[in-house]
Design an enzyme around this catalytic site. Sequence first.
Site, PDB file in Angstrom:
ATOM      1  N   GLY A  38       0.881  -1.152   0.000  1.00 11.97           N
ATOM      2  CA  GLY A  38       0.000   0.000   0.000  1.00 11.97           C
ATOM      3  C   GLY A  38       0.922   1.205   0.000  1.00 11.97           C
ATOM      4  CE1 TYR A 176      -7.571  11.487 -10.085  1.00 16.58           C
ATOM      5  CE2 TYR A 176      -6.280  11.540 -12.113  1.00 16.58           C
ATOM      6  CZ  TYR A 176      -7.501  11.549 -11.464  1.00 16.58           C
ATOM      7  OH  TYR A 176      -8.652  11.638 -12.206  1.00 16.58           O
ATOM      8  NE  ARG A 177      -2.017   4.634  -8.653  1.00 14.17           N
ATOM      9  CZ  ARG A 177      -0.993   5.473  -8.772  1.00 14.17           C
ATOM     10  NH1 ARG A 177      -1.215   6.703  -9.232  1.00 14.17           N
ATOM     11  NH2 ARG A 177       0.223   5.111  -8.447  1.00 14.17           N
ATOM     12  CB  ALA A 265       6.865   0.254  -4.163  1.00 14.15           C
ATOM     13  N   GLY A 267       7.704   5.253  -6.676  1.00 11.42           N
ATOM     14  CA  GLY A 267       7.482   6.543  -6.039  1.00 11.42           C
ATOM     15  C   GLY A 267       7.443   6.447  -4.521  1.00 11.42           C
ATOM     16  CG  ASP A 268       4.641   3.876  -2.870  1.00 14.02           C
ATOM     17  OD1 ASP A 268       4.101   4.950  -3.179  1.00 14.02           O
ATOM     18  OD2 ASP A 268       4.133   2.765  -3.076  1.00 14.02           O
TER      19      ASP A 268
END
Length: 325
Positions: A38, A176-177, A265, A267-268
């Site tokens: 997540g 954004y999704r 992931a 960007g995470d």
Amino acid sequence: MSIHLKNPSFAAIGECMLELSEAPDSGLPPKLQLGYGGDTLNTALYCARLGVEAHYVTALGEDARSEWLINEWRQEGLGVSHVARLPDREPGLYWITIDDKGERSFSYWRSESAARELLSDAKRVRGLSTDLTAFGMVYLSGITLSLFNAQGLERLWALLRSLRDASVCIAFDGNYRPRAWASRKQAQGVFDMALRHSDIALPTFDDEQKLFGDKTPDHTLDRIHRCGVSEAVVKVGPEGCWISDNDTRAHIKTATVSRPVDTTAAGDSFNAGYLAGRLHKHTAAESARQGNRLAQIVIAHRGAIIPRSLMSNLDTLPRAASIQR
């Protein structure tokens, strides 16, 4: 750039789901591997691996799968004292399919996930408003925002205001999704409100282009600063990122990964490298380079959460002295 942090502790608000991913070359039907992920959880976990005192704020059920997640996070050194446990609720689930270029697509089952109820109880929100003031930084994302109905969002804005009044730094990644929102206009309004409650913004340019129609990273940075955000980092994929405050901005390039294996992931993990650097009192440029390095490692392997051993060659920045609370 100067962001005031009263201490180097970190809390992320959001949702972690069970992850099913297709094993490589498994044929049809595909063999599935169980994991979890997540966006905000990924960032919190990588922050913990980088030496940050990191906690996760979410809701889970009282089922065996929720217990498994809690135990996994504890083993990673991630704080779980702010995880609400709700009866008759379970974690959400997503299935990842990866193409031959390393790009992924997702299928979700999360409409009844426990995390959607995190802000449904006013007493729980008051408790969070008190507890989270102890942290130096609180982090959330556009996916966090998509969890909540109108009442939940109003409670979230009040929570963020109380945290900023207590000198907690708020960091926000748009992420954004489109499928998570009733309309683009609705998402624009909610994202603008989140930016007006934030000190640091870490959007991805492709997302901002889709949502707001920004023509260049400069346009994104200008718009974010107009919302009152003092420090912004716009991720531009293989080109690295742009960092900016109200006075200066710079392009921080990244090394090229010849053939990404899995961009899940990316960007995470960049956000974790960047925010860990800032929490350890390093400059925005140094922190962005650490974010770039970590993202390069993550996209060279499968899964949102790569094995800890694969991070051993990450040349992390030295840590600032920790603050005991």
